[in-house]
Design an enzyme around this catalytic site. Structure first.
Site, PDB file in Angstrom:
ATOM      1  N   THR A  18       1.564  -8.920   2.415  1.00  0.00           N
ATOM      2  CA  THR A  18       2.134  -8.451   3.670  1.00  0.00           C
ATOM      3  C   THR A  18       3.625  -8.769   3.766  1.00  0.00           C
ATOM      4  O   THR A  18       4.245  -8.500   4.784  1.00  0.00           O
ATOM      5  CB  THR A  18       1.405  -9.081   4.869  1.00  0.00           C
ATOM      6  OG1 THR A  18       1.237 -10.468   4.621  1.00  0.00           O
ATOM      7  CG2 THR A  18       0.054  -8.433   5.076  1.00  0.00           C
ATOM      8  N   GLY A  19       4.170  -9.365   2.744  1.00  0.00           N
ATOM      9  CA  GLY A  19       5.622  -9.566   2.716  1.00  0.00           C
ATOM     10  C   GLY A  19       6.065 -10.970   3.072  1.00  0.00           C
ATOM     11  O   GLY A  19       7.201 -11.175   3.488  1.00  0.00           O
ATOM     12  N   LYS A  20       5.204 -11.966   2.847  1.00  0.00           N
ATOM     13  CA  LYS A  20       5.588 -13.340   3.186  1.00  0.00           C
ATOM     14  C   LYS A  20       6.719 -13.820   2.274  1.00  0.00           C
ATOM     15  O   LYS A  20       7.712 -14.375   2.737  1.00  0.00           O
ATOM     16  CB  LYS A  20       4.375 -14.272   3.072  1.00  0.00           C
ATOM     17  CG  LYS A  20       3.275 -13.917   4.055  1.00  0.00           C
ATOM     18  CD  LYS A  20       2.112 -14.866   4.001  1.00  0.00           C
ATOM     19  CE  LYS A  20       1.316 -14.783   2.709  1.00  0.00           C
ATOM     20  NZ  LYS A  20       0.669 -13.469   2.509  1.00  0.00           N
ATOM     21  N   THR A  21       6.544 -13.578   0.982  1.00  0.00           N
ATOM     22  CA  THR A  21       7.582 -13.974   0.039  1.00  0.00           C
ATOM     23  C   THR A  21       8.878 -13.234   0.347  1.00  0.00           C
ATOM     24  O   THR A  21       9.968 -13.824   0.348  1.00  0.00           O
ATOM     25  CB  THR A  21       7.124 -13.653  -1.395  1.00  0.00           C
ATOM     26  OG1 THR A  21       5.805 -14.139  -1.570  1.00  0.00           O
ATOM     27  CG2 THR A  21       8.039 -14.291  -2.413  1.00  0.00           C
ATOM     28  N   LEU A  22       8.739 -11.968   0.626  1.00  0.00           N
ATOM     29  CA  LEU A  22       9.900 -11.138   0.918  1.00  0.00           C
ATOM     30  C   LEU A  22      10.641 -11.663   2.146  1.00  0.00           C
ATOM     31  O   LEU A  22      11.877 -11.726   2.161  1.00  0.00           O
ATOM     32  CB  LEU A  22       9.418  -9.705   1.156  1.00  0.00           C
ATOM     33  CG  LEU A  22      10.440  -8.593   1.040  1.00  0.00           C
ATOM     34  CD1 LEU A  22      11.028  -8.544  -0.347  1.00  0.00           C
ATOM     35  CD2 LEU A  22       9.802  -7.254   1.390  1.00  0.00           C
ATOM     36  N   GLU A  81     -20.881  17.680   3.426  1.00  0.00           N
ATOM     37  CA  GLU A  81     -19.528  17.347   3.911  1.00  0.00           C
ATOM     38  C   GLU A  81     -19.113  18.280   5.044  1.00  0.00           C
ATOM     39  O   GLU A  81     -18.489  17.838   6.016  1.00  0.00           O
ATOM     40  CB  GLU A  81     -18.503  17.407   2.763  1.00  0.00           C
ATOM     41  CG  GLU A  81     -18.772  16.467   1.591  1.00  0.00           C
ATOM     42  CD  GLU A  81     -18.938  14.997   2.009  1.00  0.00           C
ATOM     43  OE1 GLU A  81     -18.468  14.617   3.098  1.00  0.00           O
ATOM     44  OE2 GLU A  81     -19.579  14.245   1.255  1.00  0.00           O
ATOM     45  N   ASP A 119     -23.864   6.902   5.185  1.00  0.00           N
ATOM     46  CA  ASP A 119     -23.649   7.444   6.531  1.00  0.00           C
ATOM     47  C   ASP A 119     -24.541   6.705   7.526  1.00  0.00           C
ATOM     48  O   ASP A 119     -24.113   6.345   8.621  1.00  0.00           O
ATOM     49  CB  ASP A 119     -24.027   8.933   6.579  1.00  0.00           C
ATOM     50  CG  ASP A 119     -23.103   9.782   5.701  1.00  0.00           C
ATOM     51  OD1 ASP A 119     -21.982   9.308   5.412  1.00  0.00           O
ATOM     52  OD2 ASP A 119     -23.516  10.886   5.300  1.00  0.00           O
TER      53      ASP A 119
HETATM   54  N1  LIG Z   1       6.632  -5.608   5.183  1.00  0.00           N
HETATM   55  C1  LIG Z   1       7.061  -5.169   4.007  1.00  0.00           C
HETATM   56  N2  LIG Z   1       8.159  -4.385   3.913  1.00  0.00           N
HETATM   57  C2  LIG Z   1       8.587  -3.936   2.748  1.00  0.00           C
HETATM   58  N3  LIG Z   1       8.006  -4.222   1.575  1.00  0.00           N
HETATM   59  C3  LIG Z   1       6.920  -4.999   1.586  1.00  0.00           C
HETATM   60  C4  LIG Z   1       6.399  -5.513   2.792  1.00  0.00           C
HETATM   61  N4  LIG Z   1       5.329  -6.248   2.503  1.00  0.00           N
HETATM   62  C5  LIG Z   1       5.179  -6.208   1.185  1.00  0.00           C
HETATM   63  N5  LIG Z   1       6.125  -5.467   0.612  1.00  0.00           N
HETATM   64  C6  LIG Z   1       6.265  -5.187  -0.812  1.00  0.00           C
HETATM   65  O1  LIG Z   1       5.216  -5.823  -1.485  1.00  0.00           O
HETATM   66  C7  LIG Z   1       5.712  -6.804  -2.391  1.00  0.00           C
HETATM   67  C8  LIG Z   1       4.829  -8.020  -2.392  1.00  0.00           C
HETATM   68  O2  LIG Z   1       4.936  -8.664  -1.171  1.00  0.00           O
HETATM   69  P1  LIG Z   1       5.058 -10.233  -1.055  1.00  0.00           P
HETATM   70  O3  LIG Z   1       5.002 -10.854  -2.394  1.00  0.00           O
HETATM   71  O4  LIG Z   1       6.208 -10.571  -0.214  1.00  0.00           O
HETATM   72  O5  LIG Z   1       3.721 -10.513  -0.306  1.00  0.00           O
HETATM   73  P2  LIG Z   1       3.083 -11.907   0.045  1.00  0.00           P
HETATM   74  O6  LIG Z   1       2.657 -11.797   1.443  1.00  0.00           O
HETATM   75  O7  LIG Z   1       3.993 -12.981  -0.318  1.00  0.00           O
HETATM   76  O8  LIG Z   1       1.833 -11.841  -0.887  1.00  0.00           O
HETATM   77  P3  LIG Z   1       1.027 -13.075  -1.511  1.00  0.00           P
HETATM   78  O9  LIG Z   1       0.329 -13.717  -0.376  1.00  0.00           O
HETATM   79  O10 LIG Z   1       0.092 -12.352  -2.431  1.00  0.00           O
HETATM   80  O11 LIG Z   1       2.021 -13.908  -2.198  1.00  0.00           O
HETATM   81  C9  LIG Z   1       7.108  -7.095  -1.912  1.00  0.00           C
HETATM   82  O12 LIG Z   1       7.907  -7.494  -2.980  1.00  0.00           O
HETATM   83  C10 LIG Z   1       7.537  -5.754  -1.359  1.00  0.00           C
HETATM   84  O13 LIG Z   1       7.997  -4.938  -2.392  1.00  0.00           O
HETATM   85 ZN   LIG Z   2     -21.926  11.802   4.222  1.00  0.00          ZN
END
Ligand SMILES: Nc1ncnc2c1ncn2[C@@H]1O[C@H](COP(=O)(O)OP(=O)(O)OP(=O)(O)O)[C@@H](O)[C@H]1O
Ligand SMILES: [Zn+2]
Length: 715
Positions: free
Chosen positions: A325-329, A542, A619
């Protein structure tokens, strides 16, 4: 011959007479070889054996050495008397014979390990003196200087001995050299070989042999010396270039992320990375988290400003959220926004089987960071170092590691400018000590993005590729409930790959839908041969779902219907909520149940009760789940009232059967409603099934065209 190993040739001029004299100095000399030859002592010693000034001058021609150049002569002298040269580097090395070198490497190999020198210079970047002193060291001492003197002295002497067999007096050769040399005033007297031969009473008959032998030995040594010198010169040049490059790299970019790293057992280096190019702009769809972190950025930009006002900021911030979800980012962006160094560490790096290793790594990390404050330390997967699973045999030293982390966090003041950001998917797994005030006392949630966030993330990554103007990121966003940022990035990337494989020059909705389905349901199984009968059943099944969805008021809008096998499914209909649903009404839930029922009802109506298939099981699962929740959790059953029934196992048999009864009724009613709709719209149902058999996949617009009874344009 006089062999020289790895010794630098000092540029000292020595009168030839010294040499000759050395060969013939009194045999009685008692200076022993093993004694440490201290040059200064010798120099200080009184010149007892001052040579008479009347000595005839030696002509090089007499020696048959007239071809020699002065430098070669110097080399010859040095070869013979390495210890002689005053102030020369070699001599000083000789006198350290009994001293062990500073490093094991040096002791073992006899020369400096230039790489470790460079490495350690990088380790302590904050002390520029070290780099300078290393540079100075390297200038002072040529790299291959033998610093283990006793080895050098002995072996060289042995070589001297063996190569000067002609001057047999084995035991006394070296001492007499030394004596002969050092006891003289070097500048004044020039002696001659002739005179020596006379004074030493060398018989006439042997004199020629003496000279020839001398010259031969000299020339052989000369050749070898030349070789050694060449290789030495090359090595020195190479090392110099290496050194200059290293220094240049350090000066140019002190935060260069790719640098020499030492990971020697207990001690591991920690390199910061400068995050200038990552800002909050890069993190989409997590506005609240960004706002919360904004003040941390302000603090890092100017720690003093905060402390002056008495403000107190958390030392540790915990980013909590599902993977991707982008914690590292976000953590990178904090460092980037504040333009401070970013130290990355993964919790699993600290989880070591060996005692003290994890703790020592943490110590190093904090030491480096404190020296470079203000800065950000990021510990990913904090739960794997700070988890509760202490004392487990799999992680014998985790307690020690956690304690070290706690000690380090307590060990600096909040205004020192070090911010620790930890990330975890399981905050509840963390050791309680870690989340106490003064440690990770601020929690920032980084949730999966909502529709708006997903649209932003998709737009962000779409802008990095070529895409068609008709692409509507919002539609994809609506169909990707629960996707994380990383998954959305992957979706766009897969679409780009698909477009490339198909030879298209830009990405269209089709590729985006394709990659979405691929991520959701697994890859298409085009190769699977499905017989016509099964294809037809699937098409009606379907279409059944689609018809119910289309004609039921509170059902979600249809996005797509397909009979293309994908993953474990033979076909599917996808519906799109207009928005992420925070709440669902009773009527929406019932509509969902009806749509689920549509498949089986269609099979039954078209092919008869005997030909219904197993294809509707999921279903039914779906519909049953909804009905059950309506009864037991949402208070949507009149008979059972507004009460929740979580643990159905503990209920009385009556209540249990009442619940079952209610669920059954809901499902049955749903089935009937679906049947009604399909009976009413039998024509549309048939048209849609046939269109699916023809086109395999239909999007929302195409479905609408078919259901309105219009003809689909041939694609
Ligand atoms: N909110 C966001 N906006 C833009 N890019 C995102 C976002 N979240 C994730 N990404 C993309 O996904 C990649 C991986 O995300 P990231 O490593 O930050 O997640 P994380 O939460 O740290 O995951 P983990 O818990 O697996 O370490 C990022 O390098 C980025 O390219
Ligand atoms: Zn079905």
């Amino acid at each position: 011959m006089f062999s020289l190993s790895s010794t630098v040739q000092p540029q000292v001029t020595v009168p030839l007479s010294h040499l000759i004299n050395a060969f013939h100095s009194p045999k009685s000399s008692s200076v022993s070889l093993s004694a440490s030859v201290s040059q200064s002592q010798h120099r200080e010693a009184a010149p007892e054996h001052e040579a008479p000034s009347s000595e005839p001058v030696l002509n090089l021609k007499d020696l048959g050495l007239s071809e020699l150049k002065v430098r070669q002569l110097d080399e010859l002298v040095d070869s013979l008397l390495p210890g002689f040269c005053t102030g020369s580097r070699v001599s000083s090395r000789w006198h350290t014979s009994y001293v062990s070198a500073q490093s094991f490497f040096e002791n073992k190999h006899g020369f400096l390990d230039i790489f470790s020198t460079l490495r350690s210079s990088c380790l302590y970047r904050q002390h520029p003196k070290t780099v300078q002193s290393i540079y100075a060291d390297l200038q002072r001492s040529p790299v291959f200087v033998q610093s283990r003197g006793f080895k050098t002295l002995k072996s060289r002497t042995r070589r001297l001995q063996s190569t000067s067999e002609r001057f047999t007096e084995t035991q006394h050769v070296a001492p007499s050299f030394v004596k002969g040399f050092l006891l003289r005033d070097r500048g004044s007297d020039v002696e001659s070989l002739d005179k020596l031969m006379k004074t030493k009473n060398i018989p006439e008959a042997h004199q020629d042999a003496f000279k020839t032998g001398f010259a031969e030995g000299f020339l052989k040594a000369q050749a070898l010396t030349q070789k050694t010198n060449d290789s030495l010169r090359r090595t020195r040049l190479f090392l110099l270039v290496l050194l200059l490059l290293g220094i240049y790299g350090l000066l140019k970019n002190p935060f260069l992320s790719v640098r020499f790293r030492t990971t020697t057992g207990l001690d591991s280096a920690v390199d910061p990375v400068q995050m200038k190019n990552v800002t909050f702009e890069h993190v989409k769809g997590v506005e609240e988290a960004k706002q919360e972190l904004q003040e941390v950025v302000e603090f890092l930009k100017n720690p003093q400003k905060f402390t002056v006002l008495g403000g107190k900021l958390p030392k540790g911030i915990l980013l909590v959220g599902p993977p991707g979800t982008g914690k590292t980012l976000l953590a990178r962006a904090v460092a980037g926004e504040a333009d401070v160094p970013f130290y990355y560490a993964s919790g699993s790096e600290f989880d070591e089987m060996f005692v003290g290793v994890g703790a020592s790594r943490i110590r190093n990390l904090f030491r480096e960071a404190k020296a470079n404050a203000p800065c950000v330390i990021f510990i990913d997967e904090l739960d794997s170092v700070g988890g509760k699973r202490i004392e487990s045999p799999m992680h014998p030293y985790s307690r020690q590691t956690i304690n070290q982390l706690l000690a380090e966090m307590d060990g600096f003041k909040p205004n020192e400018g070090v911010i620790i950001i930890g990330a975890t998917n399981f905050p509840e797994a963390l050791d309680n000590a870690l989340i106490r005030p003064g440690r990770f006392d601020m929690q920032v949630t980084v949730p999966r993005p909502d529709v708006k966030g997903r649209t932003e993330i998709l737009k962000w990554y779409l802008n990095k590729i070529k895409f068609d103007q008709s692409v509507d990121p919002e539609i994809i966003a609506r169909g990707t409930v629960g996707f994380s940022g990383a998954e959305l990035e992957n979706l766009v990337n897969q679409a780009a790959l698909k477009a490339a494989v198909d030879g298209k020059d830009m990405v269209t909705m089709k590729e985006l839908e394709f990659s979405k389905d691929k991520i959701l349901m697994g890859p298409e199984r085009r190769s699977v041969e499905i017989d016509n009968k099964n294809k037809t059943i699937t098409a009606y099944h379907e279409s059944g779902h689609a018809i119910i969805a289309y004609y039921t008021k509170d059902a979600m809008p249809i996005n797509k219907a397909t009979i293309m096998p994908r993953g474990p499914t033979l076909g599917h209909v996808s519906l799109l909520p207009e928005n992420d649903r925070w709440n669902e009404t009773r009527s929406q839930l019932l509509a969902q149940m009806d749509v689920s029922m549509g498949g089986r009802v269609a099979e039954e109506l078209i092919f008869g009760t005997d030909h219904i298939t197993t294809g509707a099981s999921s279903d039914f699962d779906n519909a049953t789940k909804i009905a059950k929740r309506m009864v037991t959790r949402f208070g949507m059953s009149e008979k059972l009232g507004v009460m929740t029934y979580t643990d159905t196992g503990k209920l009385s048999p009556e209540t249990q059967s009442a619940i079952e009864q209610e669920i059954r009724i809901l499902l049955r009613d749903s089935y009937e409603r679906a049947k009604n709709i399909l009976k009413t719209h039998a024509k549309e149902h048939k048209n849609l099934a046939e269109a699916l058999l023809t086109y395999e996949t239909l999007d929302a617009k195409e479905i609408q065209i078919v259901l309105e009874g219009k003809k689909l344009e041939v694609r």
